[in-house]
Scaffold this motif. Structure first.
Motif, PDB file in Angstrom:
ATOM      1  N   ARG A  41       0.833  -1.329   0.041  1.00  0.00           N
ATOM      2  CA  ARG A  41      -0.085  -0.108  -0.234  1.00  0.00           C
ATOM      3  C   ARG A  41       0.757   1.086  -0.118  1.00  0.00           C
ATOM      4  O   ARG A  41       0.463   2.114  -0.762  1.00  0.00           O
ATOM      5  CB  ARG A  41      -0.760  -0.039   1.032  1.00  0.00           C
ATOM      6  N   LEU A  42       1.968   1.257   0.778  1.00  0.00           N
ATOM      7  CA  LEU A  42       2.747   2.490   0.638  1.00  0.00           C
ATOM      8  C   LEU A  42       4.012   2.321  -0.160  1.00  0.00           C
ATOM      9  O   LEU A  42       4.796   3.204  -0.209  1.00  0.00           O
ATOM     10  CB  LEU A  42       3.517   2.530   2.166  1.00  0.00           C
ATOM     11  N   ARG A  43       3.730   1.228  -1.127  1.00  0.00           N
ATOM     12  CA  ARG A  43       5.060   0.986  -2.353  1.00  0.00           C
ATOM     13  C   ARG A  43       6.285   1.363  -1.589  1.00  0.00           C
ATOM     14  O   ARG A  43       7.322   1.850  -2.027  1.00  0.00           O
ATOM     15  CB  ARG A  43       4.864   2.463  -3.150  1.00  0.00           C
ATOM     16  N   LEU A  44       6.638   0.319  -0.448  1.00  0.00           N
ATOM     17  CA  LEU A  44       7.775   0.319   0.128  1.00  0.00           C
ATOM     18  C   LEU A  44       8.824  -0.272  -0.355  1.00  0.00           C
ATOM     19  O   LEU A  44       9.921  -0.383  -0.302  1.00  0.00           O
ATOM     20  CB  LEU A  44       7.757  -0.143   1.735  1.00  0.00           C
ATOM     21  N   LYS A  45       8.519  -1.182  -1.162  1.00  0.00           N
ATOM     22  CA  LYS A  45       9.193  -2.225  -2.255  1.00  0.00           C
ATOM     23  C   LYS A  45      10.194  -3.268  -1.602  1.00  0.00           C
ATOM     24  O   LYS A  45      11.135  -3.361  -1.625  1.00  0.00           O
ATOM     25  CB  LYS A  45      10.344  -1.515  -3.042  1.00  0.00           C
ATOM     26  N   LEU A  46       9.335  -3.608  -0.301  1.00  0.00           N
ATOM     27  CA  LEU A  46      10.208  -4.476   0.525  1.00  0.00           C
ATOM     28  C   LEU A  46       9.524  -5.731   0.651  1.00  0.00           C
ATOM     29  O   LEU A  46       9.869  -6.868   1.520  1.00  0.00           O
ATOM     30  CB  LEU A  46       9.820  -3.977   2.213  1.00  0.00           C
ATOM     31  N   SER A  47       8.458  -6.163   0.055  1.00  0.00           N
ATOM     32  CA  SER A  47       7.854  -7.480  -0.335  1.00  0.00           C
ATOM     33  C   SER A  47       8.608  -8.725  -0.611  1.00  0.00           C
ATOM     34  O   SER A  47       8.798  -9.528   0.151  1.00  0.00           O
ATOM     35  CB  SER A  47       6.726  -7.518  -1.311  1.00  0.00           C
ATOM     36  N   LYS A  48       9.519  -8.554  -1.423  1.00  0.00           N
ATOM     37  CA  LYS A  48      10.542  -9.648  -2.020  1.00  0.00           C
ATOM     38  C   LYS A  48      11.595  -9.767  -0.635  1.00  0.00           C
ATOM     39  O   LYS A  48      11.757 -10.937  -0.134  1.00  0.00           O
ATOM     40  CB  LYS A  48      11.232  -9.126  -3.328  1.00  0.00           C
ATOM     41  N   THR A  49      12.070  -8.780  -0.081  1.00  0.00           N
ATOM     42  CA  THR A  49      13.033  -8.909   0.869  1.00  0.00           C
ATOM     43  C   THR A  49      12.403  -9.513   2.035  1.00  0.00           C
ATOM     44  O   THR A  49      12.948 -10.132   2.952  1.00  0.00           O
ATOM     45  CB  THR A  49      13.619  -7.498   1.414  1.00  0.00           C
ATOM     46  N   LEU A  50      11.112  -8.976   2.361  1.00  0.00           N
ATOM     47  CA  LEU A  50      10.266  -9.630   3.721  1.00  0.00           C
ATOM     48  C   LEU A  50      10.069 -11.280   3.297  1.00  0.00           C
ATOM     49  O   LEU A  50      10.449 -11.966   4.114  1.00  0.00           O
ATOM     50  CB  LEU A  50       9.116  -8.805   3.575  1.00  0.00           C
ATOM     51  N   LEU A  51       9.775 -11.357   2.300  1.00  0.00           N
ATOM     52  CA  LEU A  51       9.496 -12.900   2.076  1.00  0.00           C
ATOM     53  C   LEU A  51      10.855 -13.785   2.230  1.00  0.00           C
ATOM     54  O   LEU A  51      10.813 -14.979   2.709  1.00  0.00           O
ATOM     55  CB  LEU A  51       8.824 -13.252   0.658  1.00  0.00           C
ATOM     56  N   ILE A  52      11.604 -13.226   1.616  1.00  0.00           N
ATOM     57  CA  ILE A  52      13.277 -14.111   1.791  1.00  0.00           C
ATOM     58  C   ILE A  52      13.460 -13.999   3.011  1.00  0.00           C
ATOM     59  O   ILE A  52      13.824 -15.081   3.626  1.00  0.00           O
ATOM     60  CB  ILE A  52      14.138 -13.076   0.794  1.00  0.00           C
TER      61      ILE A  52
END
Length: 258
Positions: free
Chosen positions: A26-37
């Protein structure tokens, strides 16, 4: 009452990561990939170390425990080195010495003099204590190393001016060393100032959740907090002194390492 966690409980806790993923999206932090890893590695790494520790705890062989302690120390020294922005040849050696000397010395005092563990290599004591000390020490050492190296580069003119005014090498960089050690110690000191009031540390919380006597959990936490403080201080000081010597040659001339 003691509660035993099932794989279903772990799966439910893991599902909470979805909340973080939604915030990131929602905030476009671009952390999704890093968080999943990071989440995946957390599960795999902790599960793997759990199997290893269960095996070592059952066998209680001194050489196996010593091997684990060595690997932990080497990884901590390498992690401290990797967090420093400006590297130089020999930095890994310096961080390994700072982490190793401080953590092993303090752990030895804890095991032999404070807890009186027999035998000294009892894995259920020495491995978690060293792990706690290493985790905090490497953060303190990396903060000290990073700031000190940066200040040497940024204030090289001031240092050389003081040397030209007949200052000894240590006198010329004393302010930088003092500021770097203070910076490295700040997280530990901040934690000690609010422990028990704002936060309940992980070790104490884990013991209480596992059914331990709260008063004993508190005593263990007090001991570990002091061990961490001493180890961090020693590590920061050793690291600062090793780096300081690297930046001066045999003629006491200031050199900028790249």
């Amino acid at each position: 009452m003691q509660i035993f966690l099932t794989y279903g409980d772990i799966a439910l806790a893991s599902s909470l990561i979805i909340i973080v993923l939604l915030i990131s999206w929602r905030l476009r932090l671009k952390l999704s990939k890093t968080l999943l890893i990071a989440a995946f590695r957390t599960i795999i790494q902790l599960s793997f170390i759990g199997l290893i520790l269960a095996w070592i705890f059952a066998r209680e062989q001194w050489y196996e425990v010593l091997l684990i302690l060595t690997v932990m120390t080497l990884i901590a020294g390498s992690a401290a080195k990797n967090r420093v922005k400006r590297s130089y040849k020999g930095l890994l050696t310096d961080t390994l010495l700072a982490v190793g000397i401080s953590a092993i010395l303090v752990t030895a005092i804890a095991i032999i003099a404070i807890l009186n563990v027999e035998p000294w290599y009892t894995p259920q004591f020495i491995i978690p204590i060293l792990g706690l000390i290493l985790g905090n020490s490497l953060t303190a050492i990396s903060l000290t190393s990073n700031q000190l190296i940066e200040s040497f580069h940024e204030q090289s003119g001031r240092i050389e001016m003081m040397l030209s005014l007949s200052a000894k090498p240590f006198e010329a960089v004393h302010e930088q060393i003092k500021a770097a050690i203070t910076n490295g110690m700040t997280p530990t000191l901040n934690s000690m100032l609010v422990v028990g009031i704002v936060s309940l540390p992980g070790m104490m919380t884990g013991q209480i959740l596992a059914g331990a006597d709260p008063t004993q959990a508190v005593r263990y936490q007090i001991v570990t907090m002091f061990l961490i403080c001493v180890s961090s201080t020693l590590g920061c000081t050793i690291s600062a002194l090793l780096i300081y010597r690297r930046f001066f040659n045999k003629k006491d001339q200031f050199i900028l390492l790249q």
